[in-house]
Design a protein around this motif. Structure first.
Motif, PDB file in Angstrom:
ATOM      1  N   ARG A   1       0.829  -1.212   0.000  1.00 44.76           N
ATOM      2  CA  ARG A   1       0.000   0.000   0.000  1.00 44.76           C
ATOM      3  C   ARG A   1       0.861   1.259   0.000  1.00 44.76           C
ATOM      4  NH1 ARG A   1      -2.372  -0.989   4.299  1.00 44.76           N
ATOM      5  NH2 ARG A   1      -1.211   0.388   5.715  1.00 44.76           N
ATOM      6  N   ASN A   2       1.890   1.292   0.842  1.00 42.40           N
ATOM      7  CA  ASN A   2       2.724   2.498   0.954  1.00 42.40           C
ATOM      8  C   ASN A   2       3.706   2.650  -0.207  1.00 42.40           C
ATOM      9  OD1 ASN A   2       1.559   3.368   3.386  1.00 42.40           O
ATOM     10  ND2 ASN A   2       2.862   1.968   4.572  1.00 42.40           N
ATOM     11  N   SER A   3       3.791   1.631  -1.072  1.00 39.67           N
ATOM     12  CA  SER A   3       4.590   1.753  -2.291  1.00 39.67           C
ATOM     13  C   SER A   3       3.768   2.307  -3.448  1.00 39.67           C
ATOM     14  CB  SER A   3       5.167   0.387  -2.675  1.00 39.67           C
ATOM     15  OG  SER A   3       6.067  -0.070  -1.687  1.00 39.67           O
ATOM     16  N   GLY A   4       2.488   2.575  -3.186  1.00 39.66           N
ATOM     17  CA  GLY A   4       1.629   3.183  -4.207  1.00 39.66           C
ATOM     18  C   GLY A   4       0.819   2.189  -5.013  1.00 39.66           C
ATOM     19  N   TYR A   5       0.746   0.945  -4.599  1.00 40.06           N
ATOM     20  CA  TYR A   5      -0.027  -0.069  -5.319  1.00 40.06           C
ATOM     21  C   TYR A   5      -1.305  -0.382  -4.546  1.00 40.06           C
ATOM     22  CZ  TYR A   5       4.550  -0.688  -7.469  1.00 40.06           C
ATOM     23  OH  TYR A   5       5.745  -0.473  -8.094  1.00 40.06           O
ATOM     24  N   LYS A   6      -2.416  -0.382  -5.260  1.00 40.92           N
ATOM     25  CA  LYS A   6      -3.707  -0.630  -4.630  1.00 40.92           C
ATOM     26  C   LYS A   6      -4.186  -2.036  -4.976  1.00 40.92           C
ATOM     27  CE  LYS A   6      -5.141   4.228  -4.694  1.00 40.92           C
ATOM     28  NZ  LYS A   6      -6.160   5.210  -5.152  1.00 40.92           N
ATOM     29  N   SER A   7      -4.740  -2.693  -3.981  1.00 44.78           N
ATOM     30  CA  SER A   7      -5.306  -4.028  -4.229  1.00 44.78           C
ATOM     31  C   SER A   7      -6.620  -4.167  -3.488  1.00 44.78           C
ATOM     32  CB  SER A   7      -4.324  -5.113  -3.760  1.00 44.78           C
ATOM     33  OG  SER A   7      -4.082  -4.999  -2.379  1.00 44.78           O
ATOM     34  N   GLU A   8      -7.569  -4.844  -4.127  1.00 42.48           N
ATOM     35  CA  GLU A   8      -8.878  -5.044  -3.505  1.00 42.48           C
ATOM     36  C   GLU A   8      -8.773  -6.103  -2.405  1.00 42.48           C
ATOM     37  OE1 GLU A   8     -11.654  -6.108  -6.472  1.00 42.48           O
ATOM     38  OE2 GLU A   8     -11.281  -4.345  -7.730  1.00 42.48           O
ATOM     39  N   PRO A   9      -9.536  -5.932  -1.325  1.00 43.58           N
ATOM     40  CA  PRO A   9      -9.528  -6.943  -0.268  1.00 43.58           C
ATOM     41  C   PRO A   9     -10.107  -8.265  -0.781  1.00 43.58           C
ATOM     42  CG  PRO A   9     -10.858  -5.007   0.358  1.00 43.58           C
ATOM     43  CD  PRO A   9     -10.432  -4.814  -1.054  1.00 43.58           C
ATOM     44  N   LYS A  10      -9.319  -9.307  -0.753  1.00 41.87           N
ATOM     45  CA  LYS A  10      -9.752 -10.631  -1.209  1.00 41.87           C
ATOM     46  C   LYS A  10      -9.238 -11.706  -0.252  1.00 41.87           C
ATOM     47  CE  LYS A  10     -10.045  -9.541  -6.149  1.00 41.87           C
ATOM     48  NZ  LYS A  10      -9.595  -9.902  -7.515  1.00 41.87           N
ATOM     49  N   LYS A  11      -9.615 -12.917  -0.529  1.00 45.56           N
ATOM     50  CA  LYS A  11      -9.130 -14.028   0.273  1.00 45.56           C
ATOM     51  C   LYS A  11      -7.768 -14.472  -0.275  1.00 45.56           C
ATOM     52  CE  LYS A  11     -10.317 -18.627   1.960  1.00 45.56           C
ATOM     53  NZ  LYS A  11     -11.303 -19.739   1.917  1.00 45.56           N
ATOM     54  N   ILE A  12      -6.744 -14.352   0.563  1.00 48.91           N
ATOM     55  CA  ILE A  12      -5.372 -14.682   0.150  1.00 48.91           C
ATOM     56  C   ILE A  12      -4.902 -15.903   0.930  1.00 48.91           C
ATOM     57  CG2 ILE A  12      -2.981 -13.879  -0.011  1.00 48.91           C
ATOM     58  CD1 ILE A  12      -4.098 -11.003   0.049  1.00 48.91           C
ATOM     59  N   THR A  13      -4.480 -16.912   0.189  1.00 50.21           N
ATOM     60  CA  THR A  13      -3.924 -18.102   0.821  1.00 50.21           C
ATOM     61  C   THR A  13      -2.502 -18.314   0.292  1.00 50.21           C
ATOM     62  OG1 THR A  13      -6.112 -19.115   0.979  1.00 50.21           O
ATOM     63  CG2 THR A  13      -4.212 -20.567   1.257  1.00 50.21           C
ATOM     64  N   VAL A  14      -1.546 -18.408   1.208  1.00 52.47           N
ATOM     65  CA  VAL A  14      -0.152 -18.640   0.843  1.00 52.47           C
ATOM     66  C   VAL A  14       0.267 -19.997   1.387  1.00 52.47           C
ATOM     67  CG1 VAL A  14       2.237 -17.843   1.072  1.00 52.47           C
ATOM     68  CG2 VAL A  14       0.374 -16.168   0.892  1.00 52.47           C
ATOM     69  N   ASN A  15       0.843 -20.807   0.504  1.00 51.73           N
ATOM     70  CA  ASN A  15       1.310 -22.135   0.902  1.00 51.73           C
ATOM     71  C   ASN A  15       2.811 -22.241   0.636  1.00 51.73           C
ATOM     72  OD1 ASN A  15       1.306 -24.877   1.686  1.00 51.73           O
ATOM     73  ND2 ASN A  15       1.131 -25.515  -0.448  1.00 51.73           N
ATOM     74  N   LEU A  16       3.555 -22.646   1.668  1.00 47.89           N
ATOM     75  CA  LEU A  16       4.997 -22.828   1.544  1.00 47.89           C
ATOM     76  C   LEU A  16       5.296 -24.315   1.456  1.00 47.89           C
ATOM     77  CD1 LEU A  16       6.104 -20.329   4.352  1.00 47.89           C
ATOM     78  CD2 LEU A  16       5.754 -19.843   1.930  1.00 47.89           C
ATOM     79  N   THR A  17       5.774 -24.762   0.299  1.00 45.91           N
ATOM     80  CA  THR A  17       6.041 -26.194   0.129  1.00 45.91           C
ATOM     81  C   THR A  17       7.548 -26.436  -0.011  1.00 45.91           C
ATOM     82  OG1 THR A  17       5.845 -26.080  -2.283  1.00 45.91           O
ATOM     83  CG2 THR A  17       3.846 -26.545  -1.053  1.00 45.91           C
ATOM     84  N   PRO A  18       8.065 -27.560   0.529  1.00 47.28           N
ATOM     85  CA  PRO A  18       7.333 -28.683   1.125  1.00 47.28           C
ATOM     86  C   PRO A  18       6.686 -28.298   2.453  1.00 47.28           C
ATOM     87  CG  PRO A  18       9.706 -28.966   1.399  1.00 47.28           C
ATOM     88  CD  PRO A  18       9.533 -27.789   0.513  1.00 47.28           C
ATOM     89  N   ALA A  19       5.440 -28.704   2.625  1.00 49.17           N
ATOM     90  CA  ALA A  19       4.644 -28.264   3.765  1.00 49.17           C
ATOM     91  C   ALA A  19       4.980 -28.991   5.054  1.00 49.17           C
ATOM     92  CB  ALA A  19       3.150 -28.448   3.442  1.00 49.17           C
ATOM     93  N   ASN A  20       5.767 -30.059   4.966  1.00 45.26           N
ATOM     94  CA  ASN A  20       6.068 -30.844   6.175  1.00 45.26           C
ATOM     95  C   ASN A  20       7.407 -30.474   6.823  1.00 45.26           C
ATOM     96  OD1 ASN A  20       7.574 -31.879   4.052  1.00 45.26           O
ATOM     97  ND2 ASN A  20       7.585 -33.961   4.874  1.00 45.26           N
ATOM     98  N   VAL A  21       8.064 -29.415   6.318  1.00 41.95           N
ATOM     99  CA  VAL A  21       9.359 -28.990   6.858  1.00 41.95           C
ATOM    100  C   VAL A  21       9.221 -27.591   7.447  1.00 41.95           C
ATOM    101  CG1 VAL A  21      11.784 -28.560   6.343  1.00 41.95           C
ATOM    102  CG2 VAL A  21      10.560 -30.366   5.122  1.00 41.95           C
ATOM    103  N   LYS A  22       9.726 -27.405   8.665  1.00 36.83           N
ATOM    104  CA  LYS A  22       9.665 -26.104   9.339  1.00 36.83           C
ATOM    105  C   LYS A  22      10.442 -25.053   8.559  1.00 36.83           C
ATOM    106  CE  LYS A  22       8.779 -23.567  13.098  1.00 36.83           C
ATOM    107  NZ  LYS A  22       7.420 -23.315  13.602  1.00 36.83           N
ATOM    108  N   LYS A  23       9.850 -23.860   8.440  1.00 34.12           N
ATOM    109  CA  LYS A  23      10.501 -22.761   7.724  1.00 34.12           C
ATOM    110  C   LYS A  23      10.625 -21.553   8.631  1.00 34.12           C
ATOM    111  CE  LYS A  23       8.268 -24.778   3.812  1.00 34.12           C
ATOM    112  NZ  LYS A  23       7.477 -25.686   4.691  1.00 34.12           N
TER     113      LYS A  23
END
Length: 502
Positions: free
Chosen positions: A53-75
């Motif tokens: 937002r503070n970089s000047g880019y606008k985005s509509e509020p939506k459902k955001i899901t982020v997945n980090l794979t492999p999902a079974n290893v701690k990150k």
């Protein structure tokens, strides 16, 4: 639509590829990160939102899901901020990414609330992984540029903020920044020339530097043990490019680098306090982290007042000093860290410290002296090649000004001895790391030397390990003298550093 961005995680010091998958969908506004991320990753949501937002880019509020794979290893780490932000901007159609950019580059960087890309740890590991996996390059914070530039033949893309990142994503172009110059202002010059007397201690340090041997100095308070130990750094050979990369990688993954010290180009000297815990010295913990012994890799680990360290800390040093590595095994992981170093310990000979001094200065009984030094177990002493006594200087030594060698003069002999060892072994290996087969091959003795050692084994009650260490030390002494064979004088000098009456 799912956007996939390449980044990395690390387990101990070993990096692994991580796919950052970002899904933008309709529904109640939400922002979820899954895939075993730590607290720093889960807290990135608000940093990323505010940064975009503070970089000047606008985005509509939506459902955001982020997945980090492999999902079974701690990150762990804040460096996932940048790939997550890129995925969100692409998924929301805020930017139009050039074809094949995401497939060919890894992304690492922490995002501030203003959209700036901040320094993060593990950059060297990331650049090495990108190179090994055949990626074209890696996008990193500008503050990490010098660190990342250690790795050659791979494209390093430095970005200062999200706008720089977007410019690269859309056009493939980026600012060609010059590497920051090394800060020379805070360098402290020390030299062996500053040390009066203590010739045997200087000689012992020269042998340690030449052959990679361990040393124990036992002496009176104020006799110069710490001053001598610090000056070994002035006679060690400069680091090779491979060593710089290896050590910088360790410091990068541990978060020990900063703007003033972006790369490690001098051998490390680590001197932890005697109250340090076993984990802080050896490494490990809930998540595998490096200890002081690994941060001293290719350099020196100095334990001042070694007998004041906890017994479990000293006993934990046994395997690393022998194997030149640390194997940490816990219920949830097993990790191996490097520990190729010179170990130096220093302590007083008794509780009051004056057992070596003449007269009635020492107030300790023989039993108290024995109990004090018993804090160093036999197995630990067995792993130390040279042991010397250090006494206070006499009045004549303090007042007089006898000829003294500079560090540069000693360093020349050390480098020459190491070159002899490199030719002997065919690669960068030192006498202190010789195996039993190496000893049999390169430490051939004449009859006179054998007879001296037979008497020494009986008189000093030497273990097999102590016997081998005497031979290794004698081999280094002969290399310093540019002697092809180990002679009587070399054996006798090696034996003089045993101090078996501890």
């Amino acid at each position: 639509m799912i956007t996939k961005i390449k980044s990395l995680g690390y387990f101990g010091i070993e990096p692994f590829l991580v796919d950052v998958e970002v899904d933008i969908s309709k529904g109640l506004p939400a922002f979820n990160i899954v895939g075993l991320g730590d607290t720093a990753i889960n807290e990135s949501k608000e940093r990323i939102r505010a940064g975009i937002r503070n970089s000047g880019y606008k985005s509509e509020p939506k459902k955001i899901t982020v997945n980090l794979t492999p999902a079974n290893v701690k990150k762990m780490g804040t460096h996932f901020d940048l790939p997550i932000a890129v995925g969100i901007m692409e998924g929301n159609k805020i930017i139009n990414i050039k074809k094949n950019i995401l497939e060919n580059y890894l992304f690492m960087g922490e995002i501030s609330l203003t959209g700036e890309i901040k320094r993060t740890q593990g950059i060297v590991n990331g650049a090495i992984l990108a190179k090994e996996k055949g990626y074209k390059g890696i996008v990193i914070p500008y503050e990490n540029l010098k660190e990342g530039s250690l790795i050659k033949r791979i494209e390093i893309i430095p970005v200062k903020n999200l706008k720089d990142t977007v410019k690269f994503l859309e056009t493939g172009e980026y600012e060609k920044y010059k590497l920051p110059e090394e800060d020379e202002s805070n360098k402290v010059e020390i030299d062996f020339y500053d040390v009066k007397g203590q010739e045997k201690a200087k000689r012992a340090l020269e042998i340690c530097a030449a052959g990679g041997h361990n040393l124990l100095m036992v002496g009176t308070p104020g006799s110069g043990k710490t001053m001598l130990a610090k000056r070994i750094m002035t006679i060690l050979p400069p680091m090779s490019e491979e060593e710089k990369i290896e050590v910088t990688k360790l410091y990068s993954i541990s978060g020990e680098l900063d703007e003033k010290n972006p790369i490690i180009n001098k051998r490390p000297f680590r001197s932890p306090h005697h109250t340090s815990s076993s984990v802080s010295i050896i490494g490990g913990g809930k998540n595998p982290s490096l200890g002081e012994i690994s941060l001293a890799d290719k350099g020196v680990l100095f334990l001042d007042e070694i007998v004041e360290f906890k017994k479990d800390v000293l006993e934990a040093l046994r395997e690393p000093l022998e194997e030149k590595k640390v194997s940490v095994t816990r219920a949830s992981y097993k990790a191996v860290f490097p520990a190729d170093l010179i170990f130096i310990g220093a302590c007083n000979p008794c509780k009051c410290g004056y057992a070596f001094e003449p007269g009635d200065l020492c107030t300790c009984s023989s039993g108290e002296i024995s109990r004090y030094m018993k804090k160093l177990s036999g197995p630990i002493l067995d792993r130390i090649d040279l042991k010397i006594e250090i006494k206070r200087l006499s009045e004549d030594e303090l007042i007089g000004n006898p000829p003294r060698e500079t560090s540069s003069e000693i360093k020349k002999r050390v480098i020459k001895a190491r070159e002899i060892q490199r030719k002997r072994f065919g690669y960068d290996k030192l006498n202190g790391s010789m195996t039993r087969n190496d000893i049999e091959k390169f430490c051939i003795l004449n009859e006179e030397c054998k007879n001296i050692l037979k008497a020494a084994v009986k008189t000093l009650n030497l273990s097999a390990r102590s016997f081998d260490r005497i031979l290794k030390t004698a081999r280094t002494i002969s290399d310093l003298e540019n002697s092809k064979n180990i002679e009587k004088i070399h054996i006798l000098e090696a034996l003089s550093y045993r101090m078996e009456d501890l």
